[in-house]
Design an enzyme around this catalytic site. Structure first.
Site, short mmCIF file in Angstrom:
data_model
loop_
_atom_site.label_atom_id
_atom_site.label_comp_id
_atom_site.label_asym_id
_atom_site.label_seq_id
_atom_site.Cartn_x
_atom_site.Cartn_y
_atom_site.Cartn_z
N GLY A 146 0.87 -1.18 0.00
CA GLY A 146 0.00 0.00 0.00
C GLY A 146 0.90 1.22 0.00
O GLY A 146 0.86 2.01 -0.94
N LEU A 148 3.64 3.02 -1.19
CA LEU A 148 4.36 2.71 -2.43
C LEU A 148 5.86 2.65 -2.22
O LEU A 148 6.42 3.37 -1.39
CB LEU A 148 3.99 3.75 -3.49
CG LEU A 148 2.53 3.63 -3.95
CD1 LEU A 148 2.09 4.88 -4.70
CD2 LEU A 148 2.31 2.40 -4.80
N ILE A 219 0.58 7.61 -15.66
CA ILE A 219 -0.54 8.26 -14.97
C ILE A 219 -0.40 7.99 -13.48
O ILE A 219 -0.09 6.85 -13.08
CB ILE A 219 -1.90 7.67 -15.45
CG1 ILE A 219 -2.21 8.08 -16.90
CG2 ILE A 219 -3.04 8.07 -14.52
CD1 ILE A 219 -2.63 9.52 -17.10
N GLU A 447 18.79 3.73 4.99
CA GLU A 447 17.93 3.24 6.09
C GLU A 447 16.57 2.76 5.60
O GLU A 447 16.04 1.77 6.10
CB GLU A 447 17.71 4.34 7.15
CG GLU A 447 18.92 4.66 8.00
CD GLU A 447 19.87 5.64 7.31
OE1 GLU A 447 19.53 6.13 6.20
OE2 GLU A 447 20.94 5.91 7.87
C1 LIG Z 1 4.03 6.09 0.30
C2 LIG Z 1 2.74 6.39 -0.40
N1 LIG Z 1 2.46 7.65 -0.72
C3 LIG Z 1 1.29 7.94 -1.31
C4 LIG Z 1 0.37 6.98 -1.58
C5 LIG Z 1 -0.98 7.34 -2.15
N2 LIG Z 1 -1.12 6.84 -3.51
C6 LIG Z 1 -1.73 5.70 -3.79
S1 LIG Z 1 -1.68 5.31 -5.41
C7 LIG Z 1 -0.83 6.73 -5.77
C8 LIG Z 1 -0.42 7.03 -7.18
C9 LIG Z 1 0.32 5.90 -7.72
O1 LIG Z 1 0.54 6.05 -9.06
P1 LIG Z 1 0.91 4.78 -9.91
O2 LIG Z 1 1.85 3.94 -9.17
O3 LIG Z 1 1.34 5.28 -11.23
O4 LIG Z 1 -0.44 3.98 -10.00
P2 LIG Z 1 -1.53 4.05 -11.17
O5 LIG Z 1 -2.19 5.39 -11.09
O6 LIG Z 1 -0.82 3.87 -12.44
O7 LIG Z 1 -2.47 2.97 -10.79
C10 LIG Z 1 -0.60 7.47 -4.62
C11 LIG Z 1 0.11 8.76 -4.60
C12 LIG Z 1 0.72 5.67 -1.22
N3 LIG Z 1 -0.09 4.64 -1.44
N4 LIG Z 1 1.92 5.39 -0.66
MG LIG Z 2 0.88 4.95 -13.09
#
Ligand SMILES: Cc1ncc(C[n+]2csc(CCOP(=O)(O)OP(=O)(O)O)c2C)c(N)n1
Ligand SMILES: [Mg+2]
Length: 484
Positions: A146, A148, A219, A447
Site C-alpha cells: 500500500g 508505495l 498516470i 535506512e
Molecule cells: C508512500 C505512499 N504515498 C502515497 C500513496 C498514495 N497513492 C496511492 S496510489 C498513488 C499514485 C500511484 O501512481 P501509480 O503507481 O502510477 O499507480 P496508477 O495510477 O498507475 O495505478 C498514490 C500517490 C501511497 N499509497 N503510498
Molecule cells: Mg501509473
C-alpha cells in the site's frame, strides 16, 4: 446468475495473442471484469492499473510462476509481490482464478482462499479482501503493500533471503532453493526513494533472482506523470547495474514471455521489465485517464467495457466454467509437479543432512532452536553502567552462536552500533569479497531500504536485524515494523 458465454470471447484485434476462443484471453478478461465489478460493487477502489496489468499478471502466473495453489506455503515457491497495493483487486482476482487454497493456522484447507463471495465483499470491514493486500490476512498475499515503494524493498529482502538459504542449505545434488522473486510496481513505486535505495543495493548484490515489472502507464493521481516525473527510468536502472528490458504494449503477452525468459537467463543482474500500458485499457471513455486510477468506472462504462471485450454486458462477477480448470492445468500442474519433486528431494535431504534439515524446519515454522538464549551474558548492577550498544553487540553475538539464521547489519554504522557478528563473513557476491552465506550485511547509507529489506527477509522465517542511530528509527519508522 448464470451467464451465457456462447458468444466467442474475442478481444479486439491486437489486444491479445491467440484465436477467438483463446482460453488465455478468457482468463484475462475474467480478471479484468472481476476487477471492474468488485470496484463498482464496493463503490470505491482502484480499477485502472489492475485492469491494464491483467494480461501481464495472468501470463506470469499461468506460464512462468513456480507456485502450487494447493500448497501456498511451499518454501521454494516463486514469490509474487504486488507493490502497487492499490491495485489489490488484481491480486484477489488472481488468487480466485488460480484456485489458491485457504491456509488457516498454518494448515492448508480444502476451501478456496477467496471465493466469488469474498470478491463481492471487496473493501468491506472485516472481509478477506481489504483495500490493500495484507500479509497473514489473505492467503496468497506474500507481503503487505500500500505504501508505495515498500513492496519493491521487501522483494529485495526476499531475493536476499533466497540467495542466503541457497548458499547455506543447498548441497551437491540437493538444490533446495532456486526460486525467483517477481514484483509488479508502478510509477508511484518508481518515484519513491525507498525503491531507488533498494534497487541500487540489489544490483550491487547481483540479485539475478529478482525481476521487477514496471507498469509504465505515465498516470498517477494528479494526472500525467509529466507534472513531476520526467526522468529516464531505463537509464537510471541501467546505471544501477540492472538488466533493463522494454515491453512496448502490456497486451503483448507473447513478447512478455520472451522477456521473462531473458530475465531468468540473466543470473547476475536483477531485471527491470518496463511495460508500457494504458491505464484501464478497454474502457472506452476512461482508458488513459487519471480518473481510472482510484474511482469506480461507473455502471455504464463497465457495461461498455464489457461490450468492448465481447463479454456479456449484464454479467456480474462472472467466472466462466473453463477458467479455473485452465489455470489448474497450467500454473497448477506445473506448480504441483515442482512442489512434489521438491518434497521428495527434501525427504532425502533429511536423511543425508539431518542437522540442516532440522534448521530448515525451524526456519519454515518460525521457531527458535532449543537453548538459543543460553549464552546471553548476565549484567550485574553496575553504577558506571555499560553502553547499551556495547551490551547489545555482546548479546547479538551470544545469540548468533546458537541461532544460525540470526543475521543483519547496519546502514554504514556497524562500528558504532556494534552489530557485526564476529567471525562471520559479509553477505556479498564473490567479486566484492564475501559470500551469499555471509551473515554480516552492509546496507550502505540506505535506512529506508534496510527497513523494507529486513521485513522481506523476515517473511522467509529468517531473524534479520537492521541497525542505525536511534534517531534514524524515526526516519525509517514506516518501513521498520516487523511483519506478523
Ligand atoms: C508512500 C505512499 N504515498 C502515497 C500513496 C498514495 N497513492 C496511492 S496510489 C498513488 C499514485 C500511484 O501512481 P501509480 O503507481 O502510477 O499507480 P496508477 O495510477 O498507475 O495505478 C498514490 C500517490 C501511497 N499509497 N503510498
Ligand atoms: Mg501509473
Amino acid at each position: 446468475m448464470r451467464v451465457s458465454f456462447s458468444t466467442p470471447l474475442r478481444a479486439p484485434a491486437g489486444a491479445q495473442a491467440g484465436s477467438a476462443n483463446n482460453p488465455d484471453t478468457l482468463c484475462i478478461n475474467t480478471i479484468r471484469t472481476l476487477v471492474m465489478d468488485a470496484v463498482q460493487n464496493a463503490n470505491s477502489g482502484h480499477p485502472g492499473a489492475a485492469m491494464s496489468m491483467a494480461p501481464i499478471a495472468y501470463t506470469l502466473w499461468q506460464n512462468a510462476l513456480s507456485y502450487d495453489p494447493t500448497a501456498p506455503l511451499w518454501p521454494n515457491r516463486d514469490r509474487f509481490v504486488l507493490s502497487i497495493g492499490h491495485a489489490s483487486m488484481l491480486l484477489y482476482a488472481l488468487i480466485h482464478v488460480a484456485g489458491i487454497r485457504q491456509v488457516t493456522d498454518g494448515k492448508v484447507t480444502d476451501e478456496p482462499a477467496l471465493s466469488v463471495e469474498d470478491l463481492k465483499q471487496f473493501r468491506q470491514f472485516g472481509s478477506k479482501t481489504p483495500g490493500h493486500p495484507e500479509y497473514g490476512h489473505t492467503t496468497g498475499v506474500e507481503t503487505t503493500t500500500g505504501p508505495l515503494g515498500a513492496g519493491c524493498g521487501n522483494s529485495v529482502g526476499m531475493a536476499i533471503a533466497e540467495k542466503w538459504l541457497a548458499a547455506r542449505y543447498n548441497k551437491p545434488g540437493f538444490t533446495l532453493f532456486d526460486h525467483h522473486v517477481y514484483t509488479l510496481c508502478g510509477d508511484g513505486d518508481m518515484m519513491e526513494g525507498v525503491s531507488s535505495e533498494a534497487a541500487s543495493l540489489a544490483a550491487h548484490l547481483e540479485l539475478g533472482n529478482l525481476t521487477w515489472i514496471y507498469d509504465s502507464n505515465r498516470i498517477s493521481i494528479e494526472g500525467s506523470t509529466e507534472v513531476a516525473f520526467t526522468e529516464n527510468v531505463a537509464e537510471r536502472f541501467a546505471a544501477y547495474g540492472w538488466q533493463v528490458l522494454e515491453l512496448k504494449d502490456a497486451n503483448d503477452t507473447t513478447t512478455f514471455m520472451d522477456l521473462l525468459a531473458n530475465a531468468k537467463a540473466e543470473t547476475r543482474k536483477p531485471t527491470l521489465i518496463i511495460a508500457h500500458s494504458v491505464i484501464a485499457w478497454g474502457a472506452p471513455h476512461k482508458a488513459g485517464k487519471a480518473s481510472a486510477h482510484g474511482e469506480p468506472l461507473g455502471a455504464e462504462e463497465v457495461r461498455e467495457t464489457k461490450k468492448f471485450l465481447n463479454w456479456p454486458e449484464d454479467s456480474n462477477f462472472a467466472v466462466p466454467d473453463a477458467v479455473l480448470p485452465h489455470m489448474r492445468a497450467g500454473l497448477g500442474a506445473r506448480g504441483a509437479a515442482a512442489r512434489t519433486a521438491w518434497e521428495a528431494l527434501f525427504a532425502s535431504y533429511r536423511t543425508a543432512h539431518p542437522h540442516e534439515a532440522g534448521e530448515l524446519d525451524a526456519i519454515f515454522s518460525g521457531s527458535l532452536p532449543e537453548g538459543w538464549d543460553a549464552d546471553i551474558p548476565l549484567y550485574p548492577t553496575d553504577a558506571k553502567g555499560t553502553a547499551s550498544r556495547a551490551s547489545s553487540g555482546e548479546v547479538l553475538n551470544a545469540v548468533a552462536g546458537r541461532l544460525p539464521w540470526l543475521l543483519g547489519g547496519s546502514a554504514d554504522l556497524a562500528p558504532s552500533t556494534k552489530t557485526l557478528l564476529k567471525g562471520e563473513e559479509s553477505f556479498q557476491p564473490a567479486q566484492w569479497g564475501g559470500s551469499y552465506a555471509g551473515r554480516n550485511f552492509h546496507f550502505g547509507v540506505r535506512e529506508h531500504a534496510m527497513g523494507a529489506i529486513v521485513n522481506g527477509m523476515a517473511l522467509y522465517g529468517l531473524r534479520p536485524y537492521g541497525a542505525g542511530f536511534l534517531i534514524f528509527s524515526d526516519y525509517m519508522k514506516a518501513l521498520s515494523a516487523c511483519p506478523p
